[in-house]
Structures are given as structure tokens and as C-alpha cells.
Design a protein around this motif. Structure first.
Motif, PDB file in Angstrom:
ATOM      1  N   ARG A  21      25.806  68.643 -38.897  1.00  0.00           N
ATOM      2  CA  ARG A  21      25.604  67.463 -39.330  1.00  0.00           C
ATOM      3  C   ARG A  21      26.739  66.483 -39.928  1.00  0.00           C
ATOM      4  O   ARG A  21      27.357  67.158 -40.861  1.00  0.00           O
ATOM      5  CB  ARG A  21      24.498  67.312 -40.082  1.00  0.00           C
ATOM      6  N   LEU A  41      28.792  65.997 -29.028  1.00  0.00           N
ATOM      7  CA  LEU A  41      27.968  65.121 -29.530  1.00  0.00           C
ATOM      8  C   LEU A  41      26.614  65.167 -29.005  1.00  0.00           C
ATOM      9  O   LEU A  41      26.287  64.922 -28.023  1.00  0.00           O
ATOM     10  CB  LEU A  41      28.476  63.819 -29.664  1.00  0.00           C
ATOM     11  N   HIS A  43      23.633  63.903 -30.974  1.00  0.00           N
ATOM     12  CA  HIS A  43      23.016  62.832 -31.670  1.00  0.00           C
ATOM     13  C   HIS A  43      23.948  61.964 -32.326  1.00  0.00           C
ATOM     14  O   HIS A  43      24.746  62.316 -33.071  1.00  0.00           O
ATOM     15  CB  HIS A  43      21.942  63.285 -32.400  1.00  0.00           C
ATOM     16  N   GLY A  44      24.025  60.549 -32.479  1.00  0.00           N
ATOM     17  CA  GLY A  44      24.627  59.826 -33.119  1.00  0.00           C
ATOM     18  C   GLY A  44      25.713  59.110 -32.338  1.00  0.00           C
ATOM     19  O   GLY A  44      25.709  59.093 -31.176  1.00  0.00           O
ATOM     20  N   ARG A  45      26.635  58.544 -33.118  1.00  0.00           N
ATOM     21  CA  ARG A  45      27.900  57.897 -32.446  1.00  0.00           C
ATOM     22  C   ARG A  45      29.191  58.057 -33.199  1.00  0.00           C
ATOM     23  O   ARG A  45      29.019  58.012 -34.631  1.00  0.00           O
ATOM     24  CB  ARG A  45      27.595  56.440 -32.302  1.00  0.00           C
ATOM     25  N   LEU A  46      30.267  58.341 -32.737  1.00  0.00           N
ATOM     26  CA  LEU A  46      31.283  58.529 -33.469  1.00  0.00           C
ATOM     27  C   LEU A  46      32.605  57.591 -32.954  1.00  0.00           C
ATOM     28  O   LEU A  46      32.554  57.426 -31.822  1.00  0.00           O
ATOM     29  CB  LEU A  46      32.007  59.769 -33.394  1.00  0.00           C
ATOM     30  N   PRO A  65      26.432  60.376 -27.286  1.00  0.00           N
ATOM     31  CA  PRO A  65      25.670  61.676 -27.074  1.00  0.00           C
ATOM     32  C   PRO A  65      25.936  62.068 -25.530  1.00  0.00           C
ATOM     33  O   PRO A  65      25.836  61.429 -24.737  1.00  0.00           O
ATOM     34  CB  PRO A  65      24.013  61.064 -27.324  1.00  0.00           C
ATOM     35  N   ALA A  86      31.889  59.116 -38.135  1.00  0.00           N
ATOM     36  CA  ALA A  86      30.366  59.016 -37.769  1.00  0.00           C
ATOM     37  C   ALA A  86      30.016  57.261 -37.985  1.00  0.00           C
ATOM     38  O   ALA A  86      30.010  57.208 -39.100  1.00  0.00           O
ATOM     39  CB  ALA A  86      29.419  59.816 -38.608  1.00  0.00           C
ATOM     40  N   SER A  90      25.143  61.781 -37.434  1.00  0.00           N
ATOM     41  CA  SER A  90      25.552  62.478 -36.249  1.00  0.00           C
ATOM     42  C   SER A  90      25.184  64.063 -36.264  1.00  0.00           C
ATOM     43  O   SER A  90      25.185  64.648 -37.550  1.00  0.00           O
ATOM     44  CB  SER A  90      26.909  62.105 -35.701  1.00  0.00           C
TER      45      SER A  90
END
Length: 218
Positions: A21, A41, A43-46, A65, A86, A90
Motif C-alpha cells: 500500500r 498498479l 488501485h489508485g494513481r501515481l 490501474p 501516489a 494506491s
């Protein structure tokens, strides 16, 4: 990259993986750090940033994702070329870099999929370089926003919202311009009814109008 793998192949792939995480604002790894893992990835955004030799920070890409990242081995590098931060809470899957050779021996289609993925990334990079070299800032910004709503857009009653925090400074770093210039352009777009801005939020109200601006500058 893994969508065509069988259940058995996925099981073998995940046997050497770990989950991690990443809280908002934290880095998965740092630019220049030895490349020890590659990542997916979930979940989330980077936001992947790079610091240039003259000290300027730019955003080279956004990881969505399903995207693989940190695969420095594919670029014949021993270190990571950027820093993924992040932009939202994420969750990433991690593999040690040294397992890649074993994985492609066990799952040959993985190597083909990896080549296709890397090819797509190179094409995206070439597109951005062409835009930087040939287009005015407003058109570059329009293209950047359109790419974001294509990959990270959430439909609402009044338009399409980018579903993770994105600041005007972020947009400036993505398009190679200044915060002042981005702010001026977004204010003009708001007056035209193309977008609605907010604190690290952006709603595209007229995607077709923005697309016309991106394509022909009018």
C-alpha cells in the motif's frame, strides 16, 4: 500486460509477488535508486516525476490501474529513471527484478506482452515529444487533459471529472510550461465553458470543444 494469461500462468506469476500500500504523497521508489523490483498498479494513481540535470522537475507520465511500471531492466538500466508518487491511496503488486528471466521461461507469452506494453509507452513518449516540439502551449495542455479524461475520467451530470487530485502545477510539469501560463489558459477555458476548475480538481464540461482546440487550435 497479463490479460491473456491463463489462470495457471497467473498463479505462477503471483507466487513470487507481494502487495504494498502506498499512502497519498508517498513514493514507491526514488529516482536513481537501484532497480530491485518491477510493479503493477492495482488501485489508485501515481504521478511519475523526474528531476532534470538542471534541477527542473517534470511529470513524465501518470500510472493508471492495470499499468506496469518501474521496469528499468527493459530499458537496460540498473536504476529507476523517475519517482512514482501516489496521487491517491494506491495498491501495487511488486516482483523482484531477478525473477523476470524465470517468469518468461515459464510463461513465454509474458515476454511478448511486455514488448507490446513497452512499445505503447515509447509511442506515448514520442507523441508528447512531438507536441512539445511543434505545438503551442494551449494545444499541448488540451492534449494532456484529454489523455487524462480518457484514462481517468469519471462521468458526471455536467461533464467528465478527472478522478484523482491534479493541480495546475502538475499540469504545468506535464506540458513543459509555467504555473502562470497554465492558470491563464484554464481561466480562459472556464470563461468559454470548456472546463470547471477547483482545488486540485478538474471537470471537463465540453470534451468536444476541447478536442477541437487540441486538433486545430481553434
Amino acid at each position: 500486460m497479463f490479460e491473456q494469461l491463463s489462470d495457471d500462468e497467473l498463479s505462477r506469476l503471483l507466487a513470487s509477488a507481494t502487495l504494498r500500500r502506498v499512502p497519498v504523497g508517498k513514493a514507491v521508489f526514488e529516482q536513481g535508486q537501484p532497480s530491485t523490483h518491477f510493479f503493477l498498479l492495482l488501485h489508485g494513481r501515481l504521478k511519475v516525476t523526474q528531476v532534470t540535470p538542471d534541477g527542473q522537475q517534470i511529470i513524465v507520465r501518470v500510472v493508471h490501474p492495470g499499468d506496469i511500471f518501474g521496469f528499468a531492466k527493459a530499458l537496460q538500466r540498473d536504476d529507476y529513471p523517475g519517482t512514482p508518487l501516489a496521487a491517491a491511496e494506491s495498491l501495487v503488486v511488486c516482483w523482484p527484478t531477478e525473477v523476470w528471466g524465470t517468469l518468461i521461461e515459464q510463461i513465454p507469452s509474458l515476454a511478448i506482452n511486455a514488448m507490446q506494453t513497452i512499445g505503447q509507452r515509447l509511442q506515448e513518449a514520442h507523441t508528447r515529444l512531438r507536441e512539445m516540439a511543434t505545438e503551442e502551449v494551449e494545444r499541448r495542455l488540451a492534449h494532456a487533459v484529454l489523455r487524462l479524461i480518457e484514462r481517468a475520467g469519471r462521468q458526471e451530470s455536467t461533464g467528465v471529472r478527472i478522478d484523482f487530485p491534479i493541480s495546475r502545477q502538475d499540469l504545468a510539469e506535464m506540458t513543459g510550461t509555467t504555473l502562470h501560463t497554465v492558470s491563464r489558459i484554464l481561466s480562459a477555458w472556464e470563461a468559454l465553458g470548456l472546463v470547471t476548475g477547483g482545488r486540485q480538481k478538474l471537470l471537463v464540461r465540453d470534451a468536444e470543444g476541447l478536442r477541437a482546440l487540441a486538433e486545430d487550435g481553434t
